[in-house]
Write a protein that holds these residues in place. Structure first.
Motif, mmCIF file in Angstrom:
data_model
loop_
_atom_site.group_PDB
_atom_site.id
_atom_site.type_symbol
_atom_site.label_atom_id
_atom_site.label_comp_id
_atom_site.label_asym_id
_atom_site.label_seq_id
_atom_site.Cartn_x
_atom_site.Cartn_y
_atom_site.Cartn_z
ATOM 1 N N GLU A 60 0.842 -1.191 0.000
ATOM 2 C CA GLU A 60 0.000 0.000 0.000
ATOM 3 C C GLU A 60 0.880 1.246 0.000
ATOM 4 O O GLU A 60 1.707 1.430 0.890
ATOM 5 C CB GLU A 60 -0.892 -0.013 1.256
ATOM 6 N N ASP A 61 0.720 2.075 -1.030
ATOM 7 C CA ASP A 61 1.506 3.315 -1.153
ATOM 8 C C ASP A 61 3.009 3.051 -1.043
ATOM 9 O O ASP A 61 3.751 3.801 -0.393
ATOM 10 C CB ASP A 61 1.082 4.334 -0.079
ATOM 11 N N MET A 65 0.239 -3.717 10.091
ATOM 12 C CA MET A 65 1.517 -3.206 10.587
ATOM 13 C C MET A 65 2.433 -2.888 9.417
ATOM 14 O O MET A 65 2.795 -3.776 8.648
ATOM 15 C CB MET A 65 2.166 -4.258 11.487
ATOM 16 N N PRO A 66 2.810 -1.620 9.237
ATOM 17 C CA PRO A 66 3.727 -1.247 8.154
ATOM 18 C C PRO A 66 5.152 -1.698 8.461
ATOM 19 O O PRO A 66 5.593 -1.667 9.608
ATOM 20 C CB PRO A 66 3.627 0.276 8.115
ATOM 21 N N LEU A 67 5.871 -2.115 7.405
ATOM 22 C CA LEU A 67 7.239 -2.593 7.567
ATOM 23 C C LEU A 67 8.199 -1.801 6.700
ATOM 24 O O LEU A 67 7.812 -1.196 5.708
ATOM 25 C CB LEU A 67 7.323 -4.079 7.174
ATOM 26 N N GLU A 68 9.481 -1.834 7.073
ATOM 27 C CA GLU A 68 10.526 -1.201 6.275
ATOM 28 C C GLU A 68 10.993 -2.128 5.155
ATOM 29 O O GLU A 68 11.501 -1.673 4.133
ATOM 30 C CB GLU A 68 11.727 -0.845 7.166
ATOM 31 N N ILE A 69 10.844 -3.426 5.348
ATOM 32 C CA ILE A 69 11.270 -4.407 4.348
ATOM 33 C C ILE A 69 10.102 -4.734 3.416
ATOM 34 O O ILE A 69 8.952 -4.364 3.706
ATOM 35 C CB ILE A 69 11.775 -5.696 5.022
ATOM 36 N N THR A 103 13.883 -10.207 -7.767
ATOM 37 C CA THR A 103 13.241 -9.545 -8.906
ATOM 38 C C THR A 103 11.735 -9.456 -8.700
ATOM 39 O O THR A 103 11.114 -8.411 -8.949
ATOM 40 C CB THR A 103 13.544 -10.318 -10.208
ATOM 41 N N LYS A 104 11.147 -10.538 -8.204
ATOM 42 C CA LYS A 104 9.701 -10.554 -7.949
ATOM 43 C C LYS A 104 9.328 -9.561 -6.854
ATOM 44 O O LYS A 104 8.304 -8.871 -6.946
ATOM 45 C CB LYS A 104 9.266 -11.968 -7.543
ATOM 46 N N ALA A 105 10.157 -9.460 -5.820
ATOM 47 C CA ALA A 105 9.873 -8.540 -4.711
ATOM 48 C C ALA A 105 9.870 -7.092 -5.184
ATOM 49 O O ALA A 105 9.002 -6.297 -4.795
ATOM 50 C CB ALA A 105 10.912 -8.731 -3.602
ATOM 51 N N VAL A 106 10.840 -6.725 -6.018
ATOM 52 C CA VAL A 106 10.913 -5.350 -6.520
ATOM 53 C C VAL A 106 9.716 -5.039 -7.411
ATOM 54 O O VAL A 106 9.112 -3.959 -7.317
ATOM 55 C CB VAL A 106 12.241 -5.129 -7.276
ATOM 56 N N LYS A 107 9.317 -5.981 -8.260
ATOM 57 C CA LYS A 107 8.165 -5.762 -9.132
ATOM 58 C C LYS A 107 6.879 -5.619 -8.324
ATOM 59 O O LYS A 107 6.023 -4.780 -8.626
ATOM 60 C CB LYS A 107 8.026 -6.930 -10.119
ATOM 61 N N GLU A 108 6.763 -6.411 -7.287
ATOM 62 C CA GLU A 108 5.578 -6.340 -6.426
ATOM 63 C C GLU A 108 5.515 -5.002 -5.686
ATOM 64 O O GLU A 108 4.442 -4.424 -5.518
ATOM 65 C CB GLU A 108 5.618 -7.490 -5.419
ATOM 66 N N GLN A 109 6.675 -4.519 -5.281
ATOM 67 C CA GLN A 109 6.725 -3.274 -4.517
ATOM 68 C C GLN A 109 6.522 -2.053 -5.415
ATOM 69 O O GLN A 109 5.995 -1.033 -4.978
ATOM 70 C CB GLN A 109 8.075 -3.173 -3.794
#
Length: 450
Positions: free
Chosen positions: A251-252, A264-268, A334-340
């Motif tokens: 989210e955002d 709960m928002p996370l930094e990772i 790569t998947k994590a960056v695309k998702e973010q």
């Protein structure tokens, strides 16, 4: 004790030498090459050898033991002298076990995620003022040492890898720790130069599970079918605690973990890190941290060094540097960056640097690992392959292995710099993935392109 380190310049070896020196042991050492940051760290404590090289005369009967690093060779002259004198010779993990026999040993293993999980647990412990001993495989933000040894701590947290213990002991390091509490994050074939088949590699984890002390605890990622099968079929009498990826959403631009206490928002970010977090929570609870206290601490965790590390950000672009190099890690990052960043162009730049990644047979494991990226670059150094005495690999073989339309294969750092310089980085995320340096690519110059 009087201890001599053969290959004292290694990352783990020099950290152990410094920790023992701090505990008033008498330390000497040798190495044929010592680089930063080990060199300065040893010099500051008066432990840097006067000359590079191996000196059998340093090995005397006055020594209580010799600690042998993986960098040394089987025919090392100091090692041969130690054997002639019948001195006790330890590998690094053997000696670490000797130092922690009276402690509760918590060992974090697995093909991927172990550094991050270990860092998460250590962050939580420090946040709540719990003093524990630890051994980290890589530097962690906010932790000034990779090794802490004390007389007071009840727990020692160890990052346990499957690489050989020493030149004369090819058992994987994590076989030697005999954990009371253990975690396995998953199994993905790596280190082909040591484990030539997937079956041989899997066997190492089976042995690790069998070495957990009777009545001990194993926390494991139940989403990994190979691992799950090993755990379910072990004859070792241990307690088994499976974990899986918790519910979360983005989210955002932030990862939001869904907990029983609310969002709960996370930094990772990234599914793999959410999975890592679930494992770290279980281990932390077994070490005396309740769930609420874990969540309070983990909200501030920013990630392990060199793991999806943000090195640049502007209004329209971001650069990440990641230690990912094995197929499973490349795919997850790569998947994590695309998702973010779903609305941004993802440029993934991977260096083939390890023995496995440059092997013509193993490289097939990289198929579809970059499919989440919009543009893809694979870099490799023919000179590095020559130094490793490896057979050459063709551009065609690399392209076929990755199965990635439009893949750019580059074998020169200057050409890589030119290719990056010609790209449009508006609304883009540039992801560098490597355990190397892309042949000495100046990332500061890359930042100037944005």
């Amino acid at each position: 004790m009087k201890l001599h380190f053969i290959a004292i310049g290694g990352s783990a070896m020099h950290s152990l030498a410094l920790a023992l020196h701090e505990k008033q042991h008498s330390i000497t050492g040798s190495d044929d090459a010592i680089y930063e940051p080990s060199k300065s760290a040893l010099e500051n404590e008066g432990l840097l050898p006067n000359r590079n090289g191996w000196f059998p005369e340093k090995i005397t009967e006055e020594l209580d033991a010799v600690i042998l690093g993986m960098h040394a060779k089987k025919d090392n002259p100091e090692l041969e002298k130690a054997r002639e004198l019948n001195l006790k010779i330890y590998s690094y993990p053997e000696f670490l076990f000797e130092l922690s026999k009276e402690k509760t040993r918590v060992v974090i293993g697995g093909s991927h995620g172990k550094t991050t999980i270990t860092a998460m647990i250590l962050h939580v412990m420090h946040y709540h003022g719990r003093e524990i001993d630890y051994m980290l495989g890589a530097p962690v933000k906010g932790i000034d040492k990779t090794l802490r040894l004390s007389n007071e701590a009840d727990f020692i947290l160890i990052e346990g890898d499957e690489y050989p213990s020493s030149p004369i002991d090819l058992r994987p390091k994590f076989h030697l720790y005999q954990p009371n509490i253990a975690l396995l994050s998953g199994i993905a074939w790596d280190h082909i130069n040591v484990f030539p088949t997937f079956e041989h590699y899997v066997e190492q984890f089976q042995i690790f599970i069998s070495e957990i002390v009777k009545g001990g605890i194993l926390v494991y990622n139940e989403e990994d079918e190979t691992l799950k099968s090993l755990v379910e079929n072990t004859e070792n009498q241990i307690r088994k605690h499976p974990y899986h990826t918790p519910e979360y959403h983005v989210e955002d631009g932030s990862a939001i973990l869904e907990t029983t206490e609310g969002e709960m928002p996370l930094e990772i970010f990234g599914k793999h890190n959410m999975n890592n977090l679930a494992g770290a929570k279980w281990i932390s609870q077994h070490m005396g941290i309740d769930e609420d206290d874990f969540y309070e601490a983990i909200m501030e965790f920013e990630g392990a060094s060199r793991r999806l590390e943000k090195i640049f950000e502007s209004d329209s672009a971001v650069i990440f540097k990641d230690f990912a190099h094995s197929p499973s890690k490349v795919k997850a990052s790569t998947k994590a960056v695309k998702e973010q960043y779903p609305d941004r162009k993802i440029i993934a730049c991977l260096e083939l640097h390890t023995f496995s990644s440059l092997n013509a047979e193993f490289i097939e494991q990289y198929k579809n690992t970059l499919k989440e990226a919009d543009e893809t670059i694979v870099f490799y150094s023919p000179e590095a392959m020559a130094q490793k005495q490896m057979s050459s690999i063709s551009v065609k073989e690399i392209k076929n292995a990755f199965n990635e339309p439009g893949l750019e294969v580059i074998a020169s750092t200057s050409v890589l710099q030119e290719v990056l310089g010609a790209k449009d980085f508006k609304n883009t995320v540039l992801l560098f993935m490597s355990s190397g340096t892309f042949g000495g690519l100046d990332l500061e110059e890359v930042k100037q392109l944005f």
